[in-house]
Write a protein that holds these residues in place. Structure first.
Motif, PDB file in Angstrom:
ATOM      1  N   ILE A   3       0.846  -1.201   0.000  1.00 34.61           N
ATOM      2  CA  ILE A   3       0.000   0.000   0.000  1.00 34.61           C
ATOM      3  C   ILE A   3       0.883   1.254   0.000  1.00 34.61           C
ATOM      4  O   ILE A   3       0.635   2.206  -0.752  1.00 34.61           O
ATOM      5  CB  ILE A   3      -0.950   0.007   1.223  1.00 34.61           C
ATOM      6  N   CYS A   4       1.949   1.220   0.821  1.00 32.10           N
ATOM      7  CA  CYS A   4       2.866   2.385   0.850  1.00 32.10           C
ATOM      8  C   CYS A   4       3.452   2.618  -0.540  1.00 32.10           C
ATOM      9  O   CYS A   4       3.540   3.765  -1.007  1.00 32.10           O
ATOM     10  CB  CYS A   4       4.020   2.159   1.829  1.00 32.10           C
ATOM     11  N   GLY A   5       3.831   1.541  -1.192  1.00 36.53           N
ATOM     12  CA  GLY A   5       4.406   1.643  -2.533  1.00 36.53           C
ATOM     13  C   GLY A   5       3.406   2.282  -3.487  1.00 36.53           C
ATOM     14  O   GLY A   5       3.755   3.144  -4.307  1.00 36.53           O
ATOM     15  N   GLU A   6       2.131   1.885  -3.350  1.00 37.89           N
ATOM     16  CA  GLU A   6       1.107   2.435  -4.254  1.00 37.89           C
ATOM     17  C   GLU A   6       0.905   3.929  -3.996  1.00 37.89           C
ATOM     18  O   GLU A   6       0.725   4.717  -4.923  1.00 37.89           O
ATOM     19  CB  GLU A   6      -0.220   1.690  -4.064  1.00 37.89           C
ATOM     20  N   ILE A   7       0.931   4.312  -2.726  1.00 42.88           N
ATOM     21  CA  ILE A   7       0.751   5.735  -2.414  1.00 42.88           C
ATOM     22  C   ILE A   7       1.903   6.541  -3.031  1.00 42.88           C
ATOM     23  O   ILE A   7       1.690   7.598  -3.638  1.00 42.88           O
ATOM     24  CB  ILE A   7       0.685   5.971  -0.880  1.00 42.88           C
TER      25      ILE A   7
END
Ligand code: HEM
Length: 396
Positions: free
Chosen positions: A223-227
């Motif tokens: 999720i962090c990567g997507e943000i």
């Protein structure tokens, strides 16, 4: 009992200020049949004045076809203005005009000056056609003035509101750009280290509890990567690199790659052989954001997500609908605003990016709550080809 001044709606307040009465409304309605034969001439004159002035002309980008369409719109505007009823519904229809003028970057001064073109032409019609006594003629001229002042007040008010919204949005986007450039890049490195350590750890044998926690960490890292990806994409705002995209295959690919909770089903509905000239990477990112948002909305309740692709004559409509709680009415109108989110843990970039991607393709994004039950619907409308995009602009 009269309504206290502070409780009047914007429109009632304006009416009270200019002193627009039922007698004015009746005078204008009686005048309408006398003006009707002159509508076309007045609309022609209105656009002659605009087209003769280079800076005003610049707001008309769609050539003759657009001018002809606008003339018809203007005749309807005159007719409905004179006939009324001048109620809240009328007011709400009028609020569109200022907003549309913001969208086409019409400088404010041209609305003010253009209104006088009507004023002069309508006065002339009063002069030529009004057969009654001088006092009646004066009252009619006053009613015309009051009507045009109200129209101008509504137009300028919504123009101001939308211009301010636009400015706020621009400032937010600029802030996001700086943020993205500053920290997005720096965060990639520590995240990369976490990801590779996780990879090594997951290859070892662990008891069930540790494995479960490793999975959780992995999901959160993703999720962090997507943000970060959204942030960087938002900041780059790059133009689309178009190629022929098979919409069915794109949807299938996105649905296969976005994880959804086990009690959520994803339904894919695509018209046969829908293709579009678009940037596959950007479209994929927009759709993946929407499916991932829908999955989050259904996280605790389970339910259904419907992803569809529909081909219209000149546009393709991609829709993601879910049967989760839907948008909170307070955030619905700002659904695409960056940094606005209805979720406790959201950053508020996903939908802003979806809209930015749609706009970069010459399209648009819309958000609404479902009519037939709870749930949210997001629609992306995209021109099928670049030629359709030019055509759409012409019509605007
Ligand atoms: C005070 C005078 C004006 C009035 C009453 C007026 C009225 C309208 C109306 C009723 C619409 C349609 C809004 C809708 O979509 O619901 C519109 C749109 C538009 N107006 Fe005006 N307008 C005025 C001034 C101007 C001026 C001065 C320009 C250009 C210099 C202009 C250019 C346009 C354009 C380009 C559109 C948009 C898009 C379309 O093709 O639908 N308007 N206006």
């Amino acid at each position: 009992m009269t309504t206290p001044v502070q409780d009047l709606s914007f429109f009632d307040d304006i009416k009270a200020y200019v002193g627009f009465t039922d007698a004015d409304a009746a005078a204008l309605a009686g005048f309408e049949p006398l003006v009707a034969p002159h509508y076309e001439r007045i609309a022609d004159h209105f656009y002659e004045c605009i087209l003769a002035h280079p800076k005003a002309h610049a707001a008309i980008r769609g050539g003759e076809a657009q001018v002809n369409r606008l003339k018809r719109t203007l005749v309807d505007w005159m007719r409905t203005g004179l006939l009324g009823p001048h109620d809240e519904r009328y007011y709400h229809r009028r609020t569109r005009i200022g907003r549309v003028h913001v969208q086409i970057d019409l400088p404010q001064q041209y609305m003010l000056t253009a209104m006088d073109v009507f004023r002069i032409d309508l006065r002339q019609v009063v002069e030529e056609t009004y057969a009654g006594e001088a006092e009646g003629r004066r009252r009619l001229n006053d009613a015309v003035d009051r009507l045009l002042d109200m129209e101008l007040a509504i137009m300028l008010q919504t123009y101001k509101e939308d211009s301010e919204d636009r400015l706020r949005r621009k400032e937010r986007l600029a802030t996001i750009g700086q943020l993205a450039a500053g920290i997005g890049h720096d965060l990639r490195n520590p995240l990369g280290v976490i990801e590779s350590s996780l990879y090594l750890l997951r290859r070892r044998d662990h008891d069930e509890k540790v494995s479960r926690h490793l999975e959780k960490i992995s999901a959160q890292v993703k999720i962090c990567g997507e943000i970060i990806t959204d942030l960087m994409e938002m900041a780059r705002n790059r133009p689309p690199k178009r190629s022929r995209v098979d919409v069915g295959a794109l949807i299938a690919d996105v649905v296969a790659s976005v994880p959804v909770p086990p009690d959520v089903t994803v339904l894919q509905v695509v018209d046969e052989c829908v293709e579009i000239d678009a940037d596959p990477g950007l479209l994929r990112q927009a759709l993946a954001n929407l499916v991932s948002n829908a999955a989050l909305a259904l996280e605790s309740s389970g339910g259904r997500i419907r992803v569809s692709g529909e081909a219209l004559e000149r546009e393709v409509v991609l829709t993601v609908a879910d049967d989760g709680p839907g948008f909170d009415p307070a955030t619905l109108s700002q659904a695409f605003e960056p940094l606005v989110t209805g979720r406790e843990q959201g950053v508020g970039l996903g939908l802003a990016l979806v809209q930015s991607i749609a706009r970069r393709h010459g399209g648009s994004a819309e958000a609404e709550n479902r009519m037939d039950g709870p749930g949210a619907v997001i629609r992306i409308r995209l021109p099928r080809t670049e030629a359709d995009e030019a055509g759409a602009e012409e019509e605007v």
